[in-house]
Design an enzyme around this catalytic site. Sequence first.
Site, mmCIF file in Angstrom:
data_model
loop_
_atom_site.group_PDB
_atom_site.id
_atom_site.type_symbol
_atom_site.label_atom_id
_atom_site.label_comp_id
_atom_site.label_asym_id
_atom_site.label_seq_id
_atom_site.Cartn_x
_atom_site.Cartn_y
_atom_site.Cartn_z
ATOM 1 N N ASP A 5 0.847 -1.194 0.000
ATOM 2 C CA ASP A 5 0.000 0.000 0.000
ATOM 3 C C ASP A 5 0.883 1.243 0.000
ATOM 4 O OD1 ASP A 5 0.686 -0.875 2.716
ATOM 5 O OD2 ASP A 5 -0.424 0.884 3.386
ATOM 6 N N GLU B 8 0.040 -0.904 5.796
ATOM 7 C CA GLU B 8 1.052 -0.348 6.702
ATOM 8 C C GLU B 8 0.857 1.140 6.925
ATOM 9 O OE1 GLU B 8 4.804 1.612 7.884
ATOM 10 O OE2 GLU B 8 3.702 1.853 6.006
ATOM 11 N N HIS C 148 7.081 9.742 0.840
ATOM 12 C CA HIS C 148 5.820 10.454 1.119
ATOM 13 C C HIS C 148 5.772 11.844 0.476
ATOM 14 C CE1 HIS C 148 4.632 7.981 4.973
ATOM 15 N NE2 HIS C 148 4.994 7.220 3.946
#
Length: 454
Positions: free
Chosen positions: A88, A151, A426
Amino acid sequence: MDKAAIKNLIRERQDEIIKGIQESVHIDSVRGEALPDAPFGEGPKKALEHALALAEAMGFKTKNVDNYAGWAEYGEGEEMIAVLGHLDVVPIGEGWDYPAFGAEIVDGKIYGRGVLDDKGPTIGALYALKAIKDSGIQLDRRIRVIFGTDEECGSSCIEHYKEVGEETPVMGFTPDADYPLIFCEKGMTGVLVGKKNPVNGVKKVLKFEGGTASNVVTPKCLLKVEGDVNVVQAAGVKSVVEDGTVSVYAEGKSAHGSVPYLGENAAIKLLQAVKDNEFGGDFQNMMSFLLEEIGTETNGEKLGIRFFDEETGETTVNVGVVRYDEEEVSVTLDIRYPKNGIIEVVEKNVAETAEKYGLDILRCSSEKVLYVPKDSELVQKLMKVYKDNTGREDQPLAIGGGTYAKMFSNMVAFGPTFPGQEDNIHQPNECVSIENLMKAIELTANAMVALATK
């Protein structure tokens, strides 16, 4: 073990490996709406199915664990070691120069959400296992690559894996952090301190809000009050009078909640600028709690929760998100503590201190410290693999953050980011150089063999 043979087998398949990673990155596996056969939405399910199909084509034993997680396994033996990765990804956000799910290669780098966190290293681990299989190396333990799919939103995928009775590895690692190795991750307690339906005092507070997340130092904060407010002038603080109200703005400096001392908390700064006012009511209680029991201190001393350990550091306390409206007055506290920290003491002391100010614990959750001694078989073997393959003398790390390794008791984070390597996990334009990714996959293969050999 012939390191050269492992490396050659991996390098011979470099194009195939990159293609497999690209296929995975093409899948939008941000968590979506739960469906009967897709607990985290269609995207994570498709990413899991892709990984398992790759593994089956490689000749591995596989299992889909209710579309929560899955695994691929090779070898014989009573014991099993594992590499834990996740498929994910976080939402793509804005600001990309290349398609977030395009997996495009530009100037030797592959771009896309998940190429580094964590599809690249996880799919790479499958190919590392294939190289081990093809090499014919004799192993004493089975090797399992475990695929998680949640996660980024709490790791409930692996909680389910354990709850339904899937095998626990005797040891393992997650390629989901940094090299050389993370042997300690501080314990964490997240607390929401506050009160429902707050009561105003002599001054009517219309709004108090700031922060983006509990694990981020409050970067900006706003207080809006009806009537007059005395504001002490300070850098980064300003006030605006309009229509019978005063709005006070404060700007601080953001930092990760594991290192709050590197930031400047805008909520604390704002409250210091207005502390000479008598607000009364529950806002006064919250202001007093924050200034008197925390303030600019980030080690929890006043709260009675400062723990210090020479090897793994000291407690940190981060003020993250503050709120005051008709429904609630609250503040999030992100508390992290070294290996000698005691969860029960942290939770008890924060609750008792909040109670002195008429505040409640609206929410509280804790995670235990992850600590694997440096002289353990796991750490010693992984450090030897790292040093033998890189020639570097970097030392194991203790961090305030948490990784996927906390899902199992005898597991640590090992890679994939090298010291000094660009880290844009991210962020927009998440990328990794193909060379660094291939080196990480080689390290994963060598680490698998080391742990699977008694």
